[in-house]
Design an enzyme around this catalytic site. Structure first.
Site, PDB file in Angstrom:
ATOM      1  N   LYS A 248      33.483  17.322  35.678  1.00 28.19           N
ATOM      2  CA  LYS A 248      34.220  16.269  36.388  1.00 28.19           C
ATOM      3  C   LYS A 248      35.599  16.090  35.768  1.00 28.19           C
ATOM      4  CE  LYS A 248      34.581  11.645  35.857  1.00 28.19           C
ATOM      5  NZ  LYS A 248      34.169  10.226  35.693  1.00 28.19           N
TER       6      LYS A 248
ATOM      7  N   ARG B  29      24.606   4.193  21.489  1.00 29.50           N
ATOM      8  CA  ARG B  29      25.010   4.865  22.735  1.00 29.50           C
ATOM      9  C   ARG B  29      23.955   5.901  23.123  1.00 29.50           C
ATOM     10  NH1 ARG B  29      30.017   4.435  19.966  1.00 29.50           N
ATOM     11  NH2 ARG B  29      30.012   6.585  19.208  1.00 29.50           N
TER      12      ARG B  29
ATOM     13  N   LYS C  62      34.847  13.806  44.896  1.00 35.74           N
ATOM     14  CA  LYS C  62      34.424  12.448  44.505  1.00 35.74           C
ATOM     15  C   LYS C  62      35.560  11.482  44.787  1.00 35.74           C
ATOM     16  CE  LYS C  62      32.768   9.736  40.545  1.00 35.74           C
ATOM     17  NZ  LYS C  62      31.816   9.726  39.426  1.00 35.74           N
TER      18      LYS C  62
END
Ligand code: 13P
Length: 341
Positions: A135, A45, A218
């Protein structure tokens, strides 16, 4: 603090630039890796995300990157902390701070987002690590009798409480109420669900005294459901999307960065472009750009496949999509560019 936040928010939506969402949870990225036969380990990752973040000229089109908790704590192969690697390139590091979804009790098919407990302390830690924005994603599904007002309200309240905490702790909140495209519904159904969601969100943000110039919205685009036999073309997506935004989003909001939500990369670019072309004609007050995960990463991930020798080609694929979306954010994308490049 507020001036600094407004400046960060403005940089996040600078003309011709958008955000790279690379904040997939370990479970989500594992699913995407598995489909391509890529081994999913902490190291793979890291390697994958380092490949993305070191793509030459990424900073020309990408203003900020949304990281996952694991990644913000990782170091690149040269030992540099990932947030530092980004900041040195002029790319603002951001962080996903919600803790994922759970079922909303008594409301089948609806969910709410966890993560408010302990959030203040986590925000301070992330800011010390270099994050300048955060976020939180609320998820709204469309189906028989849903979304309910309870689901819309529960998600809006959490988004507003999260956003206020971010602003007090020195991070710009990305407020993300995502109306999913799963289902066979038509674009009008999505449009009205999106409008209802945004209406609740801005009502809650107002009641909780969140600063609009110090945040980024968003949203999803208004789209036909993924299984709807008729897929609305970009001009209609633009018309419906701007209709809901114009009815719900205050002028003071600094910028709007759309999620891609499962659209293919080329469709997402075409839709973002149509939205900007129409927005220019309507003289809408906000910058309208992208904050894509899948629509930016699908092709580089498929090319990379966990092999170091594919790195350059994968980076080129990322830059290509970033450049096209940067153009779409200015209303200057043309599908012909896909052939030419
Ligand atoms: P998609 O662009 O793949 O929808 O992801 C954006 C995102 O960050 C969802 O929270």
């Amino acid at each position: 603090m507020s001036d600094e936040l407004a400046q960060i928010a403005a940089r996040m939506v600078a003309p011709g630039k958008g955000l790279l969402a690379a904040d997939e949870s370990t479970g989500t990225i594992e699913k995407r890796f598995k489909k391509l036969g890529i081994e999913c380990t902490e190291e793979s990752r890291r390697d994958y995300r380092e490949m993305l973040f070191t793509a030459p000229e990424l900073e020309k089109y990408i203003s900020g990157v949304i990281l996952y908790d694991e990644t913000i704590r990782q170091r690149a192969s040269d030992g540099k902390p990932i947030p530092e690697l980004l900041a040195e390139r002029g790319i603002i590091p951001g962080i996903k701070v919600d803790k994922g979804l759970v079922d909303l009790p008594f409301f089948p098919g609806e969910r709410f987002t966890q993560g408010l407990d302990g959030l203040a302390g986590r925000l301070d830690e992330y800011r010390r690590m270099g994050a300048r924005f955060a976020k939180w994603r609320g998820v709204i599904a469309i189906g028989e009798g849903i979304p309910t007002s309870q689901c819309l309200r529960a998600n809006a309240e959490s988004l507003a409480r999260y956003a206020g905490l971010c602003q007090v702790h020195g991070l710009v909140p990305i407020v993300e109420p995502e109306v999913l495209m799963d289902g066979a519904h038509d674009i009008k159904t999505c449009r009205w669900a999106t409008e209802a969601a945004l209406h609740e969100v801005f009502d809650a943000l107002t009641r909780y005294r969140v600063g609009f110039k110090d945040m980024i919205l968003k949203p999803n685009m208004a789209l036909s459901g993924a299984d709807c036999p008729r897929q609305a073309p970009p001009e209609e997506v633009a018309e419906m999307t701007l209709a809901c935004l114009r009815r719900t989003v205050p002028v003071a909001v600094t910028g709007i960065a759309f999620l891609s939500g499962g659209q293919s990369d080329t469709v997402a670019s075409a839709n973002l472009n149509a939205i900007n072309v129409k927005a220019q004609a309507l003289k809408t007050p906000w910058t309208l750009t992208f904050s894509f995960s899948r629509a930016l990463q699908a092709s580089p991930m498929a090319i990379w496949r966990g092999q170091a020798e594919n790195k350059t080609a994968a980076q080129q694929a990322l830059i290509r999509r970033a450049r096209f979306n940067g153009a779409a954010a200015l209303g200057q994308y043309d599908p012909e560019m896909e052939q030419a490049a």
